[in-house]
Motif scaffolding. Structure first.
Motif, PDB file in Angstrom:
ATOM      1  N   CYS A  25       5.300  -8.332 -26.982  1.00 35.29           N
ATOM      2  CA  CYS A  25       4.179  -9.248 -26.770  1.00 35.29           C
ATOM      3  C   CYS A  25       4.424 -10.196 -25.606  1.00 35.29           C
ATOM      4  N   SER A  26       3.388 -10.952 -25.266  1.00 35.48           N
ATOM      5  CA  SER A  26       3.461 -11.909 -24.174  1.00 35.48           C
ATOM      6  C   SER A  26       4.062 -13.228 -24.650  1.00 35.48           C
ATOM      7  N   LYS A  27       4.393 -14.047 -23.668  1.00 34.22           N
ATOM      8  CA  LYS A  27       4.833 -15.406 -23.944  1.00 34.22           C
ATOM      9  C   LYS A  27       3.772 -16.130 -24.769  1.00 34.22           C
ATOM     10  N   ILE A  42      -0.719  -8.365 -27.020  1.00 35.54           N
ATOM     11  CA  ILE A  42       0.174  -7.521 -27.807  1.00 35.54           C
ATOM     12  C   ILE A  42       0.253  -6.172 -27.108  1.00 35.54           C
ATOM     13  N   TYR A  43       1.366  -5.914 -26.448  1.00 33.82           N
ATOM     14  CA  TYR A  43       1.515  -4.680 -25.674  1.00 33.82           C
ATOM     15  C   TYR A  43       1.831  -3.491 -26.584  1.00 33.82           C
ATOM     16  N   PHE A  51      -5.016  -5.405 -33.741  1.00 35.94           N
ATOM     17  CA  PHE A  51      -4.249  -6.508 -33.152  1.00 35.94           C
ATOM     18  C   PHE A  51      -3.526  -6.110 -31.871  1.00 35.94           C
ATOM     19  N   ARG A  52      -3.803  -4.933 -31.353  1.00 40.01           N
ATOM     20  CA  ARG A  52      -3.188  -4.520 -30.087  1.00 40.01           C
ATOM     21  C   ARG A  52      -4.076  -4.948 -28.921  1.00 40.01           C
ATOM     22  N   GLU A  86      -1.913   1.018 -40.634  1.00 38.42           N
ATOM     23  CA  GLU A  86      -1.972   1.426 -39.225  1.00 38.42           C
ATOM     24  C   GLU A  86      -3.344   1.102 -38.637  1.00 38.42           C
ATOM     25  N   GLU A  87      -4.383   1.304 -39.411  1.00 35.53           N
ATOM     26  CA  GLU A  87      -5.741   0.988 -38.953  1.00 35.53           C
ATOM     27  C   GLU A  87      -5.874  -0.495 -38.615  1.00 35.53           C
TER      28      GLU A  87
END
Length: 310
Positions: free
Chosen positions: A172-174, A153-154, A113-114, A107-108
């Motif tokens: 995530c985005s395109k 990365i939403y 990567f968010r 999780e850390e």
């Protein structure tokens, strides 16, 4: 979109082991001479939502291609491959007992990567280098330097940990490479890793609810009933505001002319221009001029004259 035409979006639930273009090839057998494209490539490994743009639906691409993607992804830790997924050649293996792979540690790492991150496109990808797809160079054993690309990365949620497998929910985005994300997460954990399984749950406004298995699509098409599965042009863009036009305005828009509306009756930015039957005639862009809104067509769709009743 008259009786003999099919225009719109067909959402296919792609199966594992075939390419996105394999899906198009199968559908094209029943729609000869009709343009077909797709939104967002799915690698052979991946399954799930693959929207096909059919006929006039191919003109929808600029308004749909930037939609967010949602995935259910499984990462295998301890094994790194040259393609960053399970179909590649193994280039590194690690004993997982050497590494901290507790849910807390994973999780850390996921937290890093968010948000906005940079990814280096994988060599085994269709991205071009001096006019040539990277994968063609990779197959010859050639690796070239690639510029990092920013993606967003939403959401990246840990769903399950059963070593060597880690399952995550990804929104995530395109342009996001899920296999590169899996590889980079593995590297950050120290043990390496690759994308083991991937299912796309949604692509922009299209979800699993609308998706139809390829066998079912072929069955409908073989019986001449494929139109039943098509999402109409206007419905595919239902997230955009709309205005309905009278016959004179329809003629104007078909010939590239602008229309005007009171401020409360128009829209600013992109929106749908519908004919008297509610069919999508064009995508327009509205700008405010004083108290009025002027809307110019930016993409006009070909609709049968009898359907328009103009």
């Amino acid at each position: 979109m008259g009786k003999g035409r099919i225009d719109g979006v067909l959402v296919v639930d792609k199966e594992e082991g075939i390419t996105s273009y394999d899906v198009i090839r199968k559908v094209k057998r029943y729609l000869r001479g009709v343009k077909i494209g797709y939104l967002g490539t799915l690698d052979p490994l991946a399954t799930g939502v693959l929207p096909l743009l059919i006929g006039e639906g191919t003109k929808l691409a600029p308004f749909l291609e930037n939609g967010q993607k949602v995935y259910d992804a499984t990462i295998r830790l301890g094994v790194t491959t040259d393609t960053q997924d399970k179909d590649g050649r193994v280039i590194r293996e690690e004993d997982l007992s050497r590494w901290d792979l507790t849910p807390e540690r994973i999780e850390e790492v996921l937290g890093e990567f968010r948000g906005r991150i940079k990814q280096i496109p994988p060599m085994f990808s269709s991205k071009k280098y001096r006019g040539r797809p990277l994968y063609k160079l990779a197959r010859r054993g050639i690796e070239v330097e690639r510029e990092p690309k920013e993606v967003e990365i939403y959401e990246l949620e840990l769903r399950d940990v059963k070593p060597p497998f880690v399952r995550v929910y990804l929104r995530c985005s395109k342009g996001t490479y899920a296999r590169t994300l899996a590889h980079d997460i593995g590297e950050r954990l120290g043990c390496g890793g690759h994308l083991f399984a991937l299912r796309r749950l949604s692509n922009g406004p299209f979800t699993e609810k609308e998706a139809m298995g390829l066998d079912e699509v072929v069955e409908l098409a073989s019986r001449g009933r494929l139109k039943e599965a098509i999402i109409p042009l206007g419905e595919a863009l239902s997230f955009l505001p709309s205005v309905r036009l009278d016959d004179e305005e329809v003629w104007k828009v078909r010939h590239g002319g602008q229309i005007e509306r009171d401020g409360e009756e128009g829209f600013l930015g992109l929106g749908r221009l519908l004919n008297s039957r509610g069919d999508l005639l064009a995508v327009g862009e509205g700008v405010r001029v004083g108290r009025r809104i002027w809307i110019r067509p930016v993409r006009v769709f070909r609709i049968d004259q009898e359907q328009e009743e103009v």
